[in-house]
Every structure is written in C-alpha cells, then in structure tokens.
Design a protein around this motif. Structure first.
Motif, PDB file in Angstrom:
ATOM      1  N   GLY A 167       0.845  -1.199   0.000  1.00 18.09           N
ATOM      2  CA  GLY A 167       0.000   0.000   0.000  1.00 18.09           C
ATOM      3  C   GLY A 167       0.871   1.235   0.000  1.00 18.09           C
ATOM      4  N   ARG A 168       0.468   2.203   0.748  1.00 19.46           N
ATOM      5  CA  ARG A 168       1.231   3.446   0.864  1.00 19.46           C
ATOM      6  C   ARG A 168       2.365   3.258   1.882  1.00 19.46           C
ATOM      7  NH1 ARG A 168      -1.896   8.050  -0.903  1.00 19.46           N
ATOM      8  NH2 ARG A 168      -3.929   7.340  -1.601  1.00 19.46           N
ATOM      9  N   PRO A 169       3.420   4.052   1.780  1.00 20.91           N
ATOM     10  CA  PRO A 169       4.526   3.933   2.727  1.00 20.91           C
ATOM     11  C   PRO A 169       4.085   4.037   4.190  1.00 20.91           C
ATOM     12  CG  PRO A 169       5.177   5.316   0.891  1.00 20.91           C
ATOM     13  CD  PRO A 169       3.698   5.037   0.726  1.00 20.91           C
ATOM     14  N   GLU A 170       3.120   4.906   4.486  1.00 20.87           N
ATOM     15  CA  GLU A 170       2.672   5.040   5.877  1.00 20.87           C
ATOM     16  C   GLU A 170       1.938   3.787   6.356  1.00 20.87           C
ATOM     17  OE1 GLU A 170      -0.288   7.531   3.343  1.00 20.87           O
ATOM     18  OE2 GLU A 170       1.862   7.123   3.339  1.00 20.87           O
ATOM     19  N   HIS A 171       1.318   3.054   5.430  1.00 12.40           N
ATOM     20  CA  HIS A 171       0.676   1.788   5.806  1.00 12.40           C
ATOM     21  C   HIS A 171       1.731   0.728   6.124  1.00 12.40           C
ATOM     22  CE1 HIS A 171      -2.908   3.216   3.159  1.00 12.40           C
ATOM     23  NE2 HIS A 171      -2.932   3.753   4.362  1.00 12.40           N
ATOM     24  N   THR A 172       2.789   0.704   5.323  1.00 16.38           N
ATOM     25  CA  THR A 172       3.881  -0.237   5.585  1.00 16.38           C
ATOM     26  C   THR A 172       4.507   0.054   6.942  1.00 16.38           C
ATOM     27  OG1 THR A 172       4.320  -0.498   3.221  1.00 16.38           O
ATOM     28  CG2 THR A 172       6.098  -1.113   4.733  1.00 16.38           C
ATOM     29  N   GLN A 173       4.710   1.327   7.240  1.00 16.99           N
ATOM     30  CA  GLN A 173       5.304   1.699   8.525  1.00 16.99           C
ATOM     31  C   GLN A 173       4.396   1.299   9.682  1.00 16.99           C
ATOM     32  OE1 GLN A 173       8.517   2.888   9.035  1.00 16.99           O
ATOM     33  NE2 GLN A 173       7.920   2.165  11.057  1.00 16.99           N
ATOM     34  N   ALA A 174       3.096   1.535   9.551  1.00 17.05           N
ATOM     35  CA  ALA A 174       2.151   1.150  10.606  1.00 17.05           C
ATOM     36  C   ALA A 174       2.168  -0.362  10.809  1.00 17.05           C
ATOM     37  CB  ALA A 174       0.742   1.630  10.258  1.00 17.05           C
ATOM     38  N   LEU A 175       2.197  -1.109   9.717  1.00 16.78           N
ATOM     39  CA  LEU A 175       2.264  -2.570   9.811  1.00 16.78           C
ATOM     40  C   LEU A 175       3.523  -2.999  10.551  1.00 16.78           C
ATOM     41  CD1 LEU A 175       1.463  -5.520   8.933  1.00 16.78           C
ATOM     42  CD2 LEU A 175       2.951  -5.106   6.948  1.00 16.78           C
ATOM     43  N   MET A 176       4.655  -2.442  10.161  1.00 16.90           N
ATOM     44  CA  MET A 176       5.923  -2.838  10.787  1.00 16.90           C
ATOM     45  C   MET A 176       5.941  -2.481  12.264  1.00 16.90           C
ATOM     46  SD  MET A 176       7.344  -4.530   8.467  1.00 16.90           S
ATOM     47  CE  MET A 176       8.810  -4.905   9.430  1.00 16.90           C
ATOM     48  N   ASP A 177       5.403  -1.328  12.626  1.00 16.30           N
ATOM     49  CA  ASP A 177       5.327  -0.949  14.043  1.00 16.30           C
ATOM     50  C   ASP A 177       4.509  -1.976  14.825  1.00 16.30           C
ATOM     51  OD1 ASP A 177       6.812   1.316  13.472  1.00 16.30           O
ATOM     52  OD2 ASP A 177       5.074   2.669  13.491  1.00 16.30           O
ATOM     53  N   LYS A 178       3.394  -2.409  14.264  1.00 15.09           N
ATOM     54  CA  LYS A 178       2.525  -3.391  14.942  1.00 15.09           C
ATOM     55  C   LYS A 178       3.179  -4.767  14.992  1.00 15.09           C
ATOM     56  CE  LYS A 178      -0.727  -0.349  15.445  1.00 15.09           C
ATOM     57  NZ  LYS A 178      -0.872   0.362  16.685  1.00 15.09           N
ATOM     58  N   LEU A 179       3.881  -5.150  13.935  1.00 17.57           N
ATOM     59  CA  LEU A 179       4.579  -6.445  13.953  1.00 17.57           C
ATOM     60  C   LEU A 179       5.685  -6.461  15.005  1.00 17.57           C
ATOM     61  CD1 LEU A 179       4.818  -7.304  10.144  1.00 17.57           C
ATOM     62  CD2 LEU A 179       3.465  -8.504  11.882  1.00 17.57           C
ATOM     63  N   LYS A 180       6.381  -5.346  15.161  1.00 19.44           N
ATOM     64  CA  LYS A 180       7.422  -5.261  16.191  1.00 19.44           C
ATOM     65  C   LYS A 180       6.813  -5.291  17.585  1.00 19.44           C
ATOM     66  CE  LYS A 180      10.670  -3.049  13.117  1.00 19.44           C
ATOM     67  NZ  LYS A 180      11.279  -1.809  12.655  1.00 19.44           N
TER      68      LYS A 180
END
Length: 147
Positions: free
Chosen positions: A122-135
């Motif tokens: 998706g958008r870069p901010e979606h990738t960042q949100a996903l990665m924050d939640k995975l961490k």
C-alpha cells in the motif's frame, strides 16, 4: 520480460491472472481490468510506485527473523511465520486485526497455508504502521517466536 511483469502486477491488482483464471471474476472486475490495460500508459507510473513499495515491504518483513517472505510479482507478499507454536500466524492475524491492521490469513483454505500471512502493498505510511505493529507483536510474544 519487464513488460510481462508489469502486466502481471496490473492483472493481480484487478483480480485477473495472466494465463488463465483459477476462479471466476465478476463482470465489473473484468471490465476494470480491461480498461486499465487500455490505459496502460496512464497506470504504469502507479504500478511502478506499487512495485517499489512491495519491494520495500518484502525487505522489511525479511528483517524480522520470525518471518520468511516469499518473492512475488503480485501486489502482496506471502510470508511464513516461524514459531514454536503451530497457530502463530493466526495469532499475528488476530493481533493485527485488533490493532486496526488488516492482512490475510488463509489457514488450510486452498492448501496448507496455516503458518502463512499475506500482506498487500500500500502506501509507505501503511507499511510503517504494519511494521510498528509487527514489532509490538514480537515484543509481546518473544517466547513463541524463539527470541
């Protein structure tokens, strides 16, 4: 070869697959796909941005030692969840859903995918949100992730 990759990415975005359909596609989706192919020059810049974000997503998922992403030409990444427990992929799905992040979990639907999750680019901010939640999931579940 590059042109074929563009068409495959484009096709996957509109539920059409190169070389045949493993399931029925409704008329609206088919028409959208055909319209996209007819306006290919207008859509290719968006496809390139999506490809770059998918590649970034792949690299970021790969950076987590408990995920093993599978290379893909589509607009998503399938990743195996490595764990000491059999149902960890479902736990990742449930956790992310509870945090407002939607991914796909298939279980045994269509084969044995019970240890996999699928994440769309998706958008870069979606990738960042996903990665924050995975961490955050990783921090809360170190024991089952072998950390």
């Amino acid at each position: 070869e590059r042109e074929r990759e563009d068409v495959c990415v484009l096709c996957s975005n509109f539920s059409l697959l190169c070389g045949g359909q493993p399931y029925n596609v409704n008329t609206v989706a088919e028409q959208a796909g055909l319209a996209a192919l007819a306006h290919r020059a207008d859509i290719l810049p968006s496809i390139e941005l999506l490809r770059k974000e998918k590649d970034m997503l792949f690299d970021q998922l790969k950076s987590l030692p408990w995920l093993r992403p599978v290379p893909s030409f589509a607009n998503f990444v399938l990743a195996e969840v490595l764990s000491t427990e059999a149902d960890t992929a479902k736990k990742v799905y449930d956790y992310l859903r509870s945090q407002g992040v939607i991914i796909r979990y298939f279980g045994t639907q269509g084969g044995n995918l019970s240890s996999y999750i699928r994440v769309s680019a998706g958008r870069p901010e979606h990738t960042q949100a996903l990665m924050d939640k995975l961490k955050a999931f990783e921090l809360e579940n170190r024991a089952i992730l072998g950390k």
